[in-house]
Design a protein around this motif. Structure first.
Motif, short mmCIF file in Angstrom:
data_model
loop_
_atom_site.label_atom_id
_atom_site.label_comp_id
_atom_site.label_asym_id
_atom_site.label_seq_id
_atom_site.Cartn_x
_atom_site.Cartn_y
_atom_site.Cartn_z
N TYR A 4 0.87 -1.17 0.06
CA TYR A 4 0.05 -0.05 0.04
C TYR A 4 0.78 1.18 -0.04
O TYR A 4 1.88 1.29 0.58
CB TYR A 4 -0.95 0.08 1.09
CG TYR A 4 -2.02 -0.94 1.38
CD1 TYR A 4 -3.10 -0.63 0.71
CD2 TYR A 4 -1.93 -2.21 1.82
CE1 TYR A 4 -4.20 -1.56 0.45
CE2 TYR A 4 -2.81 -3.21 1.83
CZ TYR A 4 -3.98 -3.07 1.11
OH TYR A 4 -4.88 -3.84 1.02
N HIS A 29 1.31 -5.69 6.34
CA HIS A 29 1.35 -5.26 4.95
C HIS A 29 2.74 -4.21 4.69
O HIS A 29 3.16 -3.81 5.71
CB HIS A 29 0.29 -4.23 4.73
CG HIS A 29 -1.04 -4.95 4.64
ND1 HIS A 29 -1.46 -6.13 4.04
CD2 HIS A 29 -2.03 -4.77 5.38
CE1 HIS A 29 -2.65 -6.67 4.14
NE2 HIS A 29 -3.17 -5.75 5.08
N HIS A 61 -1.62 -2.07 -4.16
CA HIS A 61 -2.65 -2.46 -4.34
C HIS A 61 -3.64 -1.22 -4.08
O HIS A 61 -4.74 -1.18 -4.78
CB HIS A 61 -3.29 -3.50 -3.29
CG HIS A 61 -2.71 -4.87 -3.47
ND1 HIS A 61 -1.38 -5.02 -3.39
CD2 HIS A 61 -3.20 -5.92 -4.02
CE1 HIS A 61 -1.17 -6.43 -3.89
NE2 HIS A 61 -2.19 -6.86 -4.10
N THR A 314 -11.32 -0.52 2.39
CA THR A 314 -10.17 -0.81 1.26
C THR A 314 -10.33 -2.23 0.67
O THR A 314 -10.46 -2.31 -0.51
CB THR A 314 -8.92 -0.15 1.46
OG1 THR A 314 -8.99 1.19 1.98
CG2 THR A 314 -8.05 -0.32 0.16
N GLU A 315 -10.02 -2.84 1.70
CA GLU A 315 -10.05 -4.52 1.43
C GLU A 315 -11.51 -4.81 0.76
O GLU A 315 -11.52 -5.65 -0.29
CB GLU A 315 -9.65 -5.25 2.61
CG GLU A 315 -8.23 -5.02 3.21
CD GLU A 315 -7.88 -5.92 4.40
OE1 GLU A 315 -8.92 -6.10 4.83
OE2 GLU A 315 -6.66 -6.18 4.55
N SER A 319 -11.69 -6.25 -3.21
CA SER A 319 -12.45 -7.89 -3.21
C SER A 319 -13.62 -7.79 -4.12
O SER A 319 -14.15 -8.90 -4.57
CB SER A 319 -12.75 -8.57 -1.94
OG SER A 319 -13.55 -7.71 -1.33
#
Length: 348
Positions: A4, A29, A61, A314-315, A319
């Motif tokens: 990130y 991360h 990402h 964000t995840e 997804s």
């Protein structure tokens, strides 16, 4: 684990990004940071400081921006964190609720901003909105490193006032209130924490820094959240620090606020300052209720974990759990070219 990138253009963005950097690292991360313009010499602990070309090669990402814009040519979802609350300095279409077509996900601070942005998302269809709270305020409710306690210690039991001012000349209280604040500092019955917006004129910084001594300390931008936690009352103008401070439900005194509200003790004459401070340190039941109501509208999150909610949102976006977004408007392509020119980057 994922990569990130954090993006900032001003020093005041660094305290917004640091809690997010901490949360990302806690989850394992890899964190990079691209700091440009006035933030160029800044530091985000635990993040790898990157040049523009390194940031492009990093291929993150997602890119988290605490600015009004973001380099669109860097890979990854573009996430808007905001650099302040809506303090109504400008019309909505030119200010807090301006949609520039650059971001995929807006992480809003509370109901007062979530509802307008969700309405905009329904109209434009090229971004998503999730209410997460604001990462900058996480330390306001979790003084893990003891900075607030250290700032308050010299008060030695005295009440503590924080003074903060915007840089906008027509709205700034710093020039008009200097003599009144100096008189209060010299009295010594209260302890003062003094800070200015980084864009204020250097001569103002010199004058306010000169007030530091047994009754006052000057606080740098990076310490602002800790100073808000340390203070009992805020004296300010139309700076967004007013809204940040109110989240704690503590009293605020404002000088010629552009849009005064029920929770503010607003005044127009510097000679009124002593009386306004007395009112702030003994707030009425009406003021206390107005503070609570306003705080719950702009930022109801009081657990200190907004950064983790930003990461979760964000995840979810990455997804596909938030659904698909539409194509960006034509104006976004034009702005993307402007950003390339401003940063001097023309590679594909």
């Amino acid at each position: 684990m994922a990569d990130y990138l954090l993006f900032a253009t001003e020093r005041y963005a660094l305290p917004i990004l640091q809690p997010l950097a901490d949360a990302l690292q806690a989850r394992g991360h890899t964190v990079g940071a691209l700091l440009v313009d006035n933030a160029r010499d800044g530091l985000i602990e635990g993040a790898r400081m990157m040049s523009l070309r390194e940031a492009v090669a990093f291929r993150p990402h997602a890119v988290f921006s605490a600015a009004n814009w973001v380099p669109t040519f860097i890979r990854g979802a573009k996430v808007q964190l905001f650099h302040g609350f809506n303090v109504e300095k400008r019309e909505d279409a030119r200010g807090h609720f301006r949609v520039r077509g650059l971001f995929d996900l807006y992480c809003t601070q509370g109901p007062a901003t979530t509802a307008p942005f969700k309405a905009l998302a329904a109209r434009h269809r090229h971004f998503k909105v999730v209410e997460t709270g604001w990462s900058k305020l996480d330390p306001l409710f979790r003084d893990d490193d003891g900075q607030a306690a250290a700032l308050r210690a010299p008060a030695a039991g005295r009440e503590v006032v924080l003074f903060a001012s915007t840089f906008t000349p027509r709205l700034s209280a710093a020039p008009q209130l200097y003599d009144a604040i100096r008189a209060q500092v010299e009295r010594g019955d209260r302890y003062w924490l003094l800070t200015l917006h980084p864009k204020c004129p250097p001569e103002l910084f010199d004058r306010y820094r000169a007030l530091a001594g047994p009754n006052a300390a000057f606080v740098e931008t990076e310490q602002l959240v800790a100073a808000q936690r340390a203070a009992d009352v805020l004296l300010a103008d139309t700076t967004s620090v007013v809204s940040e401070f109110v989240v704690q439900r503590k009293p605020v005194v404002t000088f010629r606020n552009r849009a005064p509200k029920a929770h503010m003790l607003d005044f127009n004459d510097a000679a009124q300052l002593p009386a306004m401070l007395e009112r702030a340190f003994a707030p009425s039941a009406t003021i206390r209720e107005a503070l609570r109501s306003y705080a719950d509208q702009i930022h109801p999150w009081r657990d200190g974990y907004s950064a983790y909610r930003v990461l979760a949102a964000t995840e979810a976006f990455l997804s596909g759990r938030l659904g698909q977004v539409g194509r960006k408007p034509w104006m976004a392509k034009f702005r993307a070219l402007q950003i390339r020119r401003e940063l001097g980057y023309w590679r594909p």
